[in-house]
Motif scaffolding. Structure first.
Motif, PDB file in Angstrom:
ATOM      1  N   MET A  36       2.380   1.857  -3.506  1.00  0.00           N
ATOM      2  CA  MET A  36       1.435   1.946  -2.240  1.00  0.00           C
ATOM      3  C   MET A  36       2.238   1.325  -1.231  1.00  0.00           C
ATOM      4  N   THR A  37       1.827   1.985   0.090  1.00  0.00           N
ATOM      5  CA  THR A  37       2.556   1.425   1.298  1.00  0.00           C
ATOM      6  C   THR A  37       2.242  -0.051   1.747  1.00  0.00           C
ATOM      7  N   GLN A  94       2.997  -2.843   0.014  1.00  0.00           N
ATOM      8  CA  GLN A  94       2.666  -3.772  -0.927  1.00  0.00           C
ATOM      9  C   GLN A  94       3.915  -4.553  -1.544  1.00  0.00           C
ATOM     10  N   TYR A 144      -5.773  -1.400  -2.064  1.00  0.00           N
ATOM     11  CA  TYR A 144      -4.890  -0.214  -1.855  1.00  0.00           C
ATOM     12  C   TYR A 144      -5.603   0.593  -0.841  1.00  0.00           C
ATOM     13  N   LEU A 145      -6.777   0.973  -0.728  1.00  0.00           N
ATOM     14  CA  LEU A 145      -7.101   1.730   0.459  1.00  0.00           C
ATOM     15  C   LEU A 145      -7.024   1.257   1.834  1.00  0.00           C
ATOM     16  N   ARG A 173      -3.309   1.239   2.802  1.00  0.00           N
ATOM     17  CA  ARG A 173      -2.926   2.442   3.302  1.00  0.00           C
ATOM     18  C   ARG A 173      -3.697   2.955   4.637  1.00  0.00           C
TER      19      ARG A 173
END
Length: 142
Positions: free
Chosen positions: A1-2, A4, A115-116, A119
């Motif tokens: 994920m972006t 992280q 995660y959301l 992003r």
């Protein structure tokens, strides 16, 4: 994920400077609906509706995580303004425990909020002070 770190933890980083718009001291998840309503009332007229929805989603997720997993005690949450976006910062008593997104969990079991947020965010991170963990995300204005 972006954005992280390799181990799934959020990066250790200080937030950008920002002007405080709203602030809460929370003691339970039952206070979250009033917090969301206050954000809608205070910021709704001056912010893009999609950006407002993202801001409320991220703030609610970060605050509920702190209340549920933050080691007990007082949770503080704030929304601040920068030149490029809105900074959400939430602190809790678990200073030694970085925010950890769920790993290898069925999405139906939850735990994917970090995660959301990562992003949606322009930048995100966390840092520890003497008595608290501070988790933050900078969301775009639109």
């Amino acid at each position: 994920m972006t954005g992280q770190a390799a181990n799934g933890a959020w990066p250790s980083a200080s937030p950008p400077a920002a002007e405080r718009l709203l602030h809460w001291q929370l003691s339970g998840v039952a206070e979250l609906p009033a917090m969301r309503a206050q954000v809608r009332r205070a910021m709704g007229p001056s912010i893009d509706p999609d950006a407002l929805d993202q801001l409320i989603l991220a703030l609610d997720e970060m605050a509920s995580n702190a209340l549920r997993h933050g080691g007990g005690g007082r949770v503080e949450a704030s929304v601040r303004s920068t030149d490029t976006g809105y900074l959400i910062e939430v602190s809790d008593a678990a200073a030694a425990r970085p925010p950890m997104p769920a790993v290898d969990r069925d999405p139906s079991e939850g735990g994917l909020g970090l995660y959301l947020i990562a992003r949606m965010a322009l930048r995100h991170g966390w840092y520890a002070s003497a008595r608290a963990k501070h988790v933050w995300a900078l969301l775009p204005r639109s």
